[in-house]
Design an enzyme around this catalytic site. Structure first.
Site, mmCIF file in Angstrom:
data_model
loop_
_atom_site.group_PDB
_atom_site.id
_atom_site.type_symbol
_atom_site.label_atom_id
_atom_site.label_comp_id
_atom_site.label_asym_id
_atom_site.label_seq_id
_atom_site.Cartn_x
_atom_site.Cartn_y
_atom_site.Cartn_z
ATOM 1 N N ASP A 1 -2.826 1.920 -5.637
ATOM 2 C CA ASP A 1 -1.986 2.605 -5.144
ATOM 3 C C ASP A 1 -1.633 1.535 -3.775
ATOM 4 O O ASP A 1 -1.422 0.928 -3.283
ATOM 5 C CB ASP A 1 -1.974 3.516 -4.246
ATOM 6 C CG ASP A 1 -2.992 3.363 -2.888
ATOM 7 O OD1 ASP A 1 -3.950 3.312 -3.401
ATOM 8 O OD2 ASP A 1 -2.279 3.980 -1.639
ATOM 9 N N GLU A 2 -2.795 -0.090 -4.404
ATOM 10 C CA GLU A 2 -2.946 -1.469 -3.628
ATOM 11 C C GLU A 2 -3.211 -2.162 -4.339
ATOM 12 O O GLU A 2 -3.133 -2.968 -5.065
ATOM 13 C CB GLU A 2 -3.794 -1.102 -2.476
ATOM 14 C CG GLU A 2 -3.815 -0.851 -1.444
ATOM 15 C CD GLU A 2 -5.008 -1.113 -1.313
ATOM 16 O OE1 GLU A 2 -6.003 -1.922 -0.142
ATOM 17 O OE2 GLU A 2 -6.009 0.018 -0.883
ATOM 18 N N ASP B 1 1.045 -1.049 0.208
ATOM 19 C CA ASP B 1 -0.041 -0.091 -0.255
ATOM 20 C C ASP B 1 0.376 1.198 0.101
ATOM 21 O O ASP B 1 1.544 1.476 1.091
ATOM 22 C CB ASP B 1 -1.040 0.404 1.347
ATOM 23 C CG ASP B 1 -2.302 1.120 1.119
ATOM 24 O OD1 ASP B 1 -1.896 1.615 0.374
ATOM 25 O OD2 ASP B 1 -2.943 1.246 2.189
#
Length: 429
Positions: free
Chosen positions: A111-112, A17
């Site tokens: 973003d993960e 993350d």
DNA sequence: TCTGGGGTCCTAGGACCC
DNA sequence: TCTGGGGTCCTAGGACCC
């Protein structure tokens, strides 16, 4: 004579993350903002924070907070308008970097991602070493820090990466982020203990409503939830949520890392700076948004069968309408006219704050020809070549020449009437 | 000082078919 | 003719996630 012990190989799931992703990306592009508290988000009266830098967080600013409130908390705040395309480009490189550690990468958002690194251990040594190396490479290439969690399932891996996140410092302080830390590995034997004392709200699928329902049942912690009778959960929360939560609370989470998750819907919505009360005022926006939605569909090579219209009223109530078409479409004019008919049945004079247009029931166009890529029986993905069967067959031949006869599955013509795959199997060669 | 813009999945009722 | 059961599709709304 002794039997060899049955070894149930535990999965190793990694969750990565990025730290304050959008805000960190903007700080890289605007080094002059280094010492300022920065958020990315909408700037107007109705804007909200999409991401806050750690310096902004040190003032109590958080994502999903109204920008107006963030400004009150931090008068010095710099609000940067989001640049989605740029984030998509950075995200794509991040996912490529993840793929250097395992082919099993499942992006959750820009973003993960989850990585199944069960088979990667030998290449990098320990879980800690692998996680640290991923984190190091991401920083070296993109200048961005991340937090990484590793455990035997998605639930714990995600909570672990969360627990490895930097904590905002006192007001005005910079990002407390560096090369140390940022990694949390949870041993299988410790996972139940890791979960136990957390509030139920930490579990995936427990939001404000379910959290309140659980508290009214006297359940506040994961341990209490784990000991609560399943039947009672099912009767209060429904079969799906009830069973799922009971499993998660007991540390059981078999959800696999899925590589190619196909989108099920595409939508576009917009909150107006000032509410509209006249249907005629909405038409141009409706047409434009239908065009945006269908262009995205065409770019992905899909068409949709159900058109969705969404309105949020001045009083924040929401109404949705949808209509399923006989034929799938990716034509903006078709979507706009259907949405327009749905709109005509609604009392626009009530005051429209938000307008949304969506398309679901996505699939390849009715006349598409698909290539199924597989290797030794494992499905790798489906490559849709719309409307050009000859080109699809040539592409199939190329793949076979490079990777051998088993590399590619049957070439299929899609027919939705037949419920999906109408395998003609006639890969004529 | 109630809040954006993407999404996913679940539920429940009605229609329709067998 | 009446009744029932099961399955699937469609629609609206809601909870949740990032």
């Amino acid at each position: 004579m002794s039997h060899p012990a049955v070894v149930v190989s535990a999965r190793r799931i990694l969750h990565v993350d990025m730290d304050a992703f959008f805000a960190s990306v903007e700080l890289l592009r605007h080094p002059e903002l280094r010492d300022r508290p920065v958020v990315v988000g909408g700037g107007g009266d109705r804007g909200v924070v999409a991401a806050a830098s750690y310096r902004a967080r040190s003032y109590g600013v958080r994502s999903a907070m109204a920008t107006a409130r963030a400004r009150r908390l931090c008068p010095d705040l710099v609000v940067v308008a989001p640049d989605h395309r740029h984030y998509v480009a950075v995200s794509s490189r991040i996912m490529d970097c993840c793929a250097e550690f395992t082919p099993l990468v499942e992006p959750l958002s820009l973003d993960e991602a989850f990585l199944d690194v069960t088979g990667s251990g030998g290449l990098f040594g320990s879980d800690e070493a692998l996680a640290g190396e991923l984190r190091r490479r991401l920083h070296e290439r993109e200048g961005l820090w991340s937090s990484v969690g590793v455990a035997s399932c998605k639930l714990v891996a995600k909570l672990a990466s969360e627990s490895a996140k930097p904590v905002p410092g006192p007001p005005g302080s910079a990002a407390p982020v560096d090369g140390s830390g940022g990694v949390r590995v949870v041993d299988p034997a410790d996972e139940l203990r890791f979960l136990q004392d957390r509030p139920v709200g930490d579990l995936w699928g427990v939001g404000p409503v379910t959290g309140a329902r659980l508290r009214s049942l006297g359940v506040a912690t994961v341990a209490e939830l784990a000991g609560f009778p399943v039947e009672a959960l099912v009767s209060h929360l429904g079969p799906s949520v009830g069973r799922q939560l009971h499993e998660l609370a007991n540390g059981r989470d078999e959800r696999p890392v899925v590589v190619d998750v196909e989108a099920r819907s595409i939508s576009q919505e917009e909150t107006f700076a000032h509410d509209r009360t006249d249907a005629a005022d909405l038409r141009p926006d409706l047409l434009r948004m239908a065009e945006q939605v269908t262009r995205r569909a065409r770019r992905r090579g899909v068409e949709g069968r159900t058109v969705h219209l969404k309105l949020r009223w001045s009083d924040l109530g929401t109404t949705t309408r949808s209509r399923t078409l006989g034929e799938p479409t990716a034509d903006g004019l078709v979507v706009a006219s259907v949405a327009s008919e749905l709109l005509a049945q609604l009392p626009v004079d009530r005051g429209v704050r938000l307008l949304g247009v969506g398309l679901s029931g996505l699939g390849p166009p009715a006349d598409a020809t698909q290539l199924r890529l597989s290797l030794e029986g494992h499905e790798l993905g489906t490559n849709v070549t719309s409307s050009n069967r000859a080109a699809a067959l040539r592409a199939a031949d190329e793949v076979r020449e490079r990777f051998g006869e088993t590399a590619i599955g049957p070439v299929v013509s899609r027919s939705r009437e037949a419920g999906g795959d109408d395998a003609t199997g006639d890969d004529s060669r």
